[in-house]
Design an enzyme around this catalytic site. Structure first.
Site, short mmCIF file in Angstrom:
data_model
loop_
_atom_site.label_atom_id
_atom_site.label_comp_id
_atom_site.label_asym_id
_atom_site.label_seq_id
_atom_site.Cartn_x
_atom_site.Cartn_y
_atom_site.Cartn_z
N ASP A 146 0.55 -1.13 -0.40
CA ASP A 146 -0.45 0.03 0.33
C ASP A 146 0.75 1.33 -0.04
OD1 ASP A 146 -2.16 0.73 -0.70
OD2 ASP A 146 -3.67 0.00 1.32
N ARG A 318 -9.42 8.11 11.16
CA ARG A 318 -8.54 8.92 10.97
C ARG A 318 -8.95 10.54 11.42
NH1 ARG A 318 -7.67 7.66 4.74
NH2 ARG A 318 -7.03 5.51 4.82
N VAL A 384 -16.47 -4.79 1.27
CA VAL A 384 -17.85 -4.66 1.27
C VAL A 384 -19.30 -4.92 0.79
CG1 VAL A 384 -20.01 -3.09 2.34
CG2 VAL A 384 -17.74 -2.88 3.28
N GLU A 387 -17.88 -8.47 0.29
CA GLU A 387 -18.81 -9.42 1.07
C GLU A 387 -20.36 -9.83 1.12
OE1 GLU A 387 -14.91 -8.17 3.53
OE2 GLU A 387 -17.25 -7.31 4.07
N ASP A 504 27.05 -1.07 -34.61
CA ASP A 504 25.86 0.46 -35.04
C ASP A 504 26.74 1.80 -34.96
OD1 ASP A 504 23.35 1.40 -35.24
OD2 ASP A 504 22.72 0.99 -33.61
N TYR A 505 25.99 2.89 -34.94
CA TYR A 505 26.01 3.84 -34.34
C TYR A 505 25.59 4.28 -33.20
CZ TYR A 505 27.72 8.23 -34.30
OH TYR A 505 28.31 9.97 -33.57
#
Ligand code: GDG
Length: 745
Positions: A146, A318, A384, A387, A504-505
């Site tokens: 996370d 929170r 949810v 579920e 190759d260049y």
């Protein structure tokens, strides 16, 4: 046998300390539910010798030492990371939840850009890295979870270059237009941080695509479908939609406590239809729009009043962040408004709860609800919704926001736009009228998907793909030039009498530049080519798509052989330029107008014209637009050049049109046959060099720069390594005879 190390911001439990008694409380939340489900069910006993969960915690070192024994679970061992409060707050409430969370959920106006918060984020990611470095072993599988730990993969990679590291993002990865709002240094740290993993998982195809796009735009990386080349590794970014513990929810419907709770609900709300939702308190969940949708429904469909109850469950979350507290107040005001407006003495339209629900109660609600109304404004997945579907026994309707990750799997839900509150009202009404047969049909179709791709399947799928990408990397490593191969090439070089070195260049001797005219050779390159060609045993051939004039101007004074325009012109050492074709170049007049139209349609692209080729370059265009236009142009050109002597070459950010039969393969073979060497080395980086690798396959040491699929025998990871490699090969000691011979030359 290795161990599985799971890393997430928080350990999956907290300590409840009331008085003397210390209790362990398992955390709720998507990740914990998912991984606990896997640990409970899986048969992976033989896969890992031990599982360790690393995360920060809400207890200090003393509590840990005192309660260690109680805390060590039987499923996994625990390694806590202790972070002091202020630093944790700046990292978690600050950068993680006030910068990344709002921005990645498309809320730029709520996004804070605090330097101090980013610094804390960086520091805490480093603390996690230090903590893991104390325990990590070479055969461990590390799985980081996370948005709080996006720099960690790269921090671990620096210390453990061969480690197996997976990363899973549980929230959306936003489109580049949103992601680019971050300051450049933060954007780079996040993307480079994630690229430290071997496998980066997302819930949906869009999130994976947006991530790849940002990696291309910010870090200039190249991708081939889900594979990205970063430094010397190939990293895969792909989708792994998280599943749920399907059986746990299916079985819950037979649990006595759950049934008792469901029956209570049905008894209490007899003759009523139940609508239900459960979310963490979060502005991303669209709770106010949802309530407005319900209010519109009650207004538009008065016949349903007193017959419907909406049980709105909100889980505290929170609460230290202002944006969350404001939201709570707004929701509570709206709830009061609806109840005030529509309630009667016998009926209240809304039941609002603000707390954590015991599991049995949650499942009882899943079973009793006629409708689950899940309408976030953005949601990485939303477990949810899954579920609710898994729990269902006798029908039920899921109304789901089309802006959730779950919507891309649950097609049989009634999908709504979460801000369209009129549509939401009508959808609630249709859901209430949906015949039971149709409800069951839809639920069963969704249950099929959920039972087939459950959480165990999700974890196994992710870990299998992680081990697969590791093996793929190893296969690519086998081709990487290692010390043994270099020794062998050097040995053959020193024994050879006549050597042919085809180089190759652009992209080989010089780095690729924005403008082809800016790629003149460095002093080191010129000096080295001078020395290499001074050895009489060496025939050095510059084989390029460049025109003869440019090669002549930049390198013509050296004793080299040249192949220009992929074989249209050859100049042997001390000779003149010879055209290899007699076809007049009038064909370019036909092609040019189409290329010019694409220069208009694709800003940043340009045309380069040579004698026998005409090229459309799109390296400087917007990466996606350039690719899109190149596919269109390729299609148009293929039609235009059908049945003509022309071919279209799909090169590295170029489309080149030239005469058929002129390619580096045929010309390299021609030069090889003429020179007849007993040692041949050829190096190139582009698709056009593949012709040369194929033509000289059995005759030469062929080396491709970069890790893409190739016909070459070896790869060198980057252009920077070419000159040191050549210097090493050419540094063989000369015999005395050779030195005298050189002096006499
Ligand atoms: C992040 C992404 C993504 C919730 N309340 C209670 C409770 N829960 C359980 C649910 C479910 C889980 O928590 C919530 O999962 P979500 O998917 O809805 O959301 P986040 O936790 O925000 O998770 C999300 C997820 O990661 C997984 O990748 O789907 O989009 O934001 O399992 O059942 N459980 C109990 N009581 C509650 O009150 N017992």
């Amino acid at each position: 046998m290795g161990r599985l190390i799971i890393i997430s911001n928080r350990l999956p439990f907290s300590l409840d300390k009331s008085g003397e008694d210390v209790k362990i409380r398992q955390s709720s939340g998507g990740l914990v539910s998912a991984l606990k489900g896997y640990f409970d069910q899986s048969n992976d006993k033989g896969k890992f010798s031990e599982k360790i969960w690393v995360g920060s915690c809400d207890f200090d070192e003393n509590d840990w030492n005192e309660n260690k024994d109680k805390l060590q679970s039987t499923d996994f061992s625990i390694k806590p990371v202790f972070i002091e409060d202020q630093l944790y707050s700046d990292y978690y409430n600050g950068f993680s939840n006030s910068t990344i969370w709002p921005l990645f959920h498309y809320f730029p106006s709520l996004t804070e850009f605090e330097k101090q918060h980013f610094e804390a984020y960086y520091k805490v990611n480093q603390m996690f890295a230090d903590s893991i470095n104390e325990i990590v072993r070479p055969d461990d599988v590390i799985w980081i979870h996370d948005y709080q730990l996006m720099i960690l993969p790269q921090m671990l990679r620096r210390q453990n270059p061969d480690a197996t590291i997976g990363f899973f993002l549980h929230i959306p990865f936003p489109s580049y237009e949103i992601f680019r709002l971050l300051p450049l240094q933060w954007k780079k740290s996040i993307l480079e941080g994630l690229m430290g993993a071997d496998l980066i998982g997302f819930h949906t195809y869009e999130y994976a695509r947006y991530f790849i796009n940002s990696a291309k735009m910010v870090l200039g990386l190249e991708n081939q479908y889900s594979l990205l080349q970063f430094e010397n590794r190939v990293v895969r970014a792909d989708l792994f939609p998280i599943g749920i513990d399907f059986n746990k929810f299916k079985k819950a419907s037979e649990d006595k406590e759950v049934i008792a709770y469901k029956n209570d609900l049905l008894k209490n709300f007899k003759d009523k239809k139940l609508i239900f939702s459960v979310d963490r308190l979060d502005y991303t969940k669209g709770l106010n729009y949802r309530l407005q949708g319900y209010q519109n429904f009650l207004e538009r469909y008065p016949e349903w009043r007193e017959k419907v109850i909406f049980i709105l469950n909100i889980i505290p979350s929170r609460d230290k962040i202002a944006a969350y507290n404001d939201r709570k107040r707004m929701i509570e005001e709206k709830v009061s408004e609806i109840n005030g407006k529509f309630s009667t003495i016998q009926w209240q339209p809304l039941i609002y709860r603000y707390n954590h629900l015991p599991f049995q109660e949650l499942c009882g609600l899943y079973l009793a609800a006629n409708i689950a109304l899940i309408t976030p404004l953005r949601d990485g997945m939303n477990l949810v919704a899954k579920e609710y579907v898994a729990s269902s026994k006798e029908g039920g309707v899921l109304i789901l926001s089309e802006l959730t990750g779950a919507a891309s799997e649950l097609n049989d839900a009634l999908l709504v736009n979460p801000t369209d509150t009129e549509e939401m009202a009508d959808t609630i009404a249709s859901a209430l009228k949906m015949p039971l047969e149709e409800q069951k049909h839809r639920i069963q179709a969704m249950q099929k998907r959920l039972s087939e791709y459950d959480v165990v399947q999700w974890v196994n799928d992710f870990l299998d793909q992680l081990s697969k990408i590791k093996k793929d990397q190893e296969k690519m490593q086998v081709k990487l030039l290692d010390a043994n191969a270099i020794r062998k090439i050097k040995n053959d070089y020193s024994k050879a009498v006549k050597r042919c070195i085809l180089l190759d260049y652009d992209g080989t001797l010089t780095p690729l530049t924005k403008m082809p005219s800016h790629a003149s050779p460095s002093r080191d390159v010129i000096k080295f080519l001078e020395e290499l060609s001074a050895d009489v045993k060496n025939e050095v051939v510059i084989i390029s798509g460049r025109d003869a004039d440019t090669l002549q101007k930049w390198l013509g004074h050296l004793k080299l052989n040249f192949i220009a325009e992929h074989g249209s012109f050859i100049r042997y050492k001390n000779g003149e330029w010879e055209s290899q074709t007699n076809v007049p170049s009038g064909w370019k007049e036909e092609i040019r107008p189409m290329l010019e139209a694409y220069v208009f349609r694709c800003p940043g692209s340009h045309i380069e014209e040579k004698q026998n080729t005409i090229t459309w370059h799109y390296r400087n265009a917007h990466a996606d637009l350039g690719f899109l236009r190149s596919r269109e142009l390729l299609n148009n050109l293929s039609q235009l050049t059908a049945n003509s002597p022309l071919q279209v070459i799909d090169g590295n950010k170029v489309l080149e049109i030239r005469l058929t039969g002129m390619d580096k393969g045929m010309t390299a073979l021609k030069v090889f046959n003429k020179l007849n060497p007993d040692f041949t080395l050829c190096i190139g980086d582009d698709t056009t060099d593949e012709d040369m690798f194929t033509a000289l396959e059995a005759k030469a040491y062929t080396i491709k720069i970069g890790n893409g699929t190739t016909a070459a025998r070896f790869n060198i990871a980057t252009q920077k390594e070419v000159l040191p490699f050549l210097q090493e090969i050419a540094s063989v000691k000369k015999t005395i005879k050779q030195r005298i011979f050189d002096l006499l030359k």
